[in-house]
Enzyme design. Structure first.
Site, PDB file in Angstrom:
ATOM      1  N   ASN A   8       0.868  -1.185   0.000  1.00 23.11           N
ATOM      2  CA  ASN A   8       0.000   0.000   0.000  1.00 23.11           C
ATOM      3  C   ASN A   8       0.900   1.229   0.000  1.00 23.11           C
ATOM      4  O   ASN A   8       1.504   1.556   1.022  1.00 23.11           O
ATOM      5  CB  ASN A   8      -0.882  -0.046   1.260  1.00 23.11           C
ATOM      6  CG  ASN A   8      -1.684   1.229   1.455  1.00 23.11           C
ATOM      7  OD1 ASN A   8      -1.795   2.052   0.544  1.00 23.11           O
ATOM      8  ND2 ASN A   8      -2.243   1.393   2.644  1.00 23.11           N
ATOM      9  N   LYS A  10       0.029   4.237  -0.224  1.00 20.26           N
ATOM     10  CA  LYS A  10      -0.666   5.409   0.343  1.00 20.26           C
ATOM     11  C   LYS A  10      -0.486   6.604  -0.612  1.00 20.26           C
ATOM     12  O   LYS A  10      -0.422   6.404  -1.814  1.00 20.26           O
ATOM     13  CB  LYS A  10      -0.155   5.698   1.748  1.00 20.26           C
ATOM     14  CG  LYS A  10      -0.141   4.435   2.628  1.00 20.26           C
ATOM     15  CD  LYS A  10       0.064   4.723   4.074  1.00 20.26           C
ATOM     16  CE  LYS A  10       0.144   3.404   4.830  1.00 20.26           C
ATOM     17  NZ  LYS A  10       0.117   3.542   6.249  1.00 20.26           N
ATOM     18  N   HIS A  92      -9.392   0.912   5.136  1.00 25.59           N
ATOM     19  CA  HIS A  92      -8.111   1.101   5.836  1.00 25.59           C
ATOM     20  C   HIS A  92      -8.348   2.009   7.042  1.00 25.59           C
ATOM     21  O   HIS A  92      -9.153   2.934   6.981  1.00 25.59           O
ATOM     22  CB  HIS A  92      -7.087   1.731   4.870  1.00 25.59           C
ATOM     23  CG  HIS A  92      -5.704   1.718   5.430  1.00 25.59           C
ATOM     24  ND1 HIS A  92      -5.285   2.616   6.373  1.00 25.59           N
ATOM     25  CD2 HIS A  92      -4.647   0.890   5.198  1.00 25.59           C
ATOM     26  CE1 HIS A  92      -4.026   2.351   6.695  1.00 25.59           C
ATOM     27  NE2 HIS A  92      -3.622   1.308   5.995  1.00 25.59           N
ATOM     28  N   GLU A  94      -6.773   4.385   8.216  1.00 20.96           N
ATOM     29  CA  GLU A  94      -6.569   5.818   7.963  1.00 20.96           C
ATOM     30  C   GLU A  94      -7.827   6.433   7.367  1.00 20.96           C
ATOM     31  O   GLU A  94      -8.181   7.575   7.666  1.00 20.96           O
ATOM     32  CB  GLU A  94      -5.345   6.021   7.048  1.00 20.96           C
ATOM     33  CG  GLU A  94      -4.043   5.771   7.808  1.00 20.96           C
ATOM     34  CD  GLU A  94      -2.864   5.389   6.942  1.00 20.96           C
ATOM     35  OE1 GLU A  94      -2.941   5.507   5.706  1.00 20.96           O
ATOM     36  OE2 GLU A  94      -1.838   4.957   7.526  1.00 20.96           O
ATOM     37  N   GLU A 162      -5.129  -5.348  10.669  1.00 24.07           N
ATOM     38  CA  GLU A 162      -4.130  -4.306  10.870  1.00 24.07           C
ATOM     39  C   GLU A 162      -4.414  -3.567  12.180  1.00 24.07           C
ATOM     40  O   GLU A 162      -5.226  -2.629  12.195  1.00 24.07           O
ATOM     41  CB  GLU A 162      -4.184  -3.296   9.721  1.00 24.07           C
ATOM     42  CG  GLU A 162      -3.901  -3.886   8.363  1.00 24.07           C
ATOM     43  CD  GLU A 162      -3.353  -2.838   7.410  1.00 24.07           C
ATOM     44  OE1 GLU A 162      -2.253  -3.052   6.905  1.00 24.07           O
ATOM     45  OE2 GLU A 162      -4.009  -1.801   7.196  1.00 24.07           O
ATOM     46  N   GLY A 168       2.666   1.851  10.844  1.00 22.02           N
ATOM     47  CA  GLY A 168       3.660   2.918  10.711  1.00 22.02           C
ATOM     48  C   GLY A 168       4.387   3.264  11.996  1.00 22.02           C
ATOM     49  O   GLY A 168       5.062   4.286  12.082  1.00 22.02           O
ATOM     50  N   SER A 207       3.634  -2.576  10.331  1.00 25.84           N
ATOM     51  CA  SER A 207       5.083  -2.595  10.553  1.00 25.84           C
ATOM     52  C   SER A 207       5.754  -3.900  10.138  1.00 25.84           C
ATOM     53  O   SER A 207       6.709  -4.348  10.785  1.00 25.84           O
ATOM     54  CB  SER A 207       5.402  -2.247  12.015  1.00 25.84           C
ATOM     55  OG  SER A 207       4.950  -0.935  12.306  1.00 25.84           O
TER      56      SER A 207
HETATM   57  C1  PEP Z   1      -0.696   0.012   6.221  1.00 25.13           C
HETATM   58  O1  PEP Z   1      -0.845   1.216   6.222  1.00 25.13           O
HETATM   59  O2  PEP Z   1      -1.540  -0.725   5.669  1.00 25.13           O
HETATM   60  C2  PEP Z   1       0.478  -0.534   6.881  1.00 25.13           C
HETATM   61  C3  PEP Z   1       0.472  -1.800   7.221  1.00 25.13           C
HETATM   62  O3  PEP Z   1       1.516   0.338   7.103  1.00 25.13           O
HETATM   63  P1  PEP Z   1       2.972  -0.018   7.686  1.00 25.13           P
HETATM   64  O4  PEP Z   1       3.445  -1.298   7.020  1.00 25.13           O
HETATM   65  O5  PEP Z   1       3.820   1.148   7.305  1.00 25.13           O
HETATM   66  O6  PEP Z   1       2.829  -0.195   9.152  1.00 25.13           O
END
Ligand code: PEP
Length: 245
Positions: A8, A10, A92, A94, A162, A168, A207
């Protein structure tokens, strides 16, 4: 089950970032897992052209639930299908946090994605407060219940667990915590979809890096990963893909 690794990007990436896909194409024929790259809308068409004939498939990061109409700034699943997307990330955290996307909205978008013959990657996850209150599994299963439309099958639906606090941040749940939630998700999917629920791929996201990927992939019911930051550089993303194989 064949693992699926999705990146992703983003709101990152200009045309020059397609060079990362060029590098990933080098994995074609060398790995057996499915690889999906989800760049911003502006790059979906070019990314799909760049990935054509390779092991990489392209997805988008959101869409509208309607096919067309007066929805300024939005993009439909059909439009994404036309420019070569095969997957759409939905719900997601976010988007849930910044745009107040509720489960019912996510389910409507997923139904539109399925109607356009694309596959949905439906994201769910608890906040740190919810985890500390001992409600992680309950919150995740309730989100899933509301976010999965009746059109869902194991071919058109992937679930991404997630934890919001792991996205992040560099913080990752313990393998036991991941196993517990993935097993609750599997049970819920079987209740909802019968035997087919046993075939839906459940991705872990939050992460994931090349260095922790192998351990995460060894957990039962972890059928791949949704990767944010570490998907932006092909060398790091390739490390995760190779760990899945
Ligand atoms: C995400 O935003 O879907 C995600 C898993 O981000 P990160 O791998 O940076 O934690």
């Amino acid at each position: 089950m064949r693992k699926l690794i999705a990146g992703n990007w983003k709101m990152n990436g200009l045309a020059s970032s397609l060079a990362e896909i060029e590098v990933l194409k080098g994995l074609t024929g060398k790995v057996t897992c499915d690889i999906v790259v989800c760049p911003p809308f502006t790059l979906v068409e070019k990314a799909a052209e760049c990935a054509a004939g390779s092991a990489i498939t392209v997805g988008a990061q959101d869409c509208h639930a309607q096919t067309m109409g007066a929805y300024t700034g939005d993009v439909s699943a059909e439009m994404l299908a036309e420019i070569g997307a095969r997957f759409v990330i939905l719900g997601h955290s976010e988007r849930r946090a910044a745009y107040g996307e509720m489960d019912g909205v996510v389910a409507g978008k997923a139904a539109a994605v399925h109607k356009a013959r694309l596959a949905s990657i439906i994201c769910v996850g608890e906040t740190l407060t919810e985890r500390n209150e001992g409600r992680a599994a309950e919150v995740v299963c309730a989100q899933l219940e509301g976010s999965i439309p009746d059109t869902a099958t194991s071919s058109n639906t992937m679930i991404a667990y997630e934890p919001v606090w792991a996205i992040g941040t560099g913080q990752v749940p313990s393998l036991a915590q991941i196993e517990e939630i993935h097993s609750s998700i599997r049970q819920m999917l079987k209740e909802r979809l019968g035997d087919d629920g046993g075939r839906v791929r459940i991705l872990y996201g939050g992460s994931v890096k090349a260095q922790n990927a192998k351990a995460i992939f060894s957990v039962s019911n972890v059928d791949g990963a949704l990767v944010g930051g570490a998907s932006l550089k092909a060398s790091e993303f390739a490390g995760i893909i190779l760990a899945a194989d």
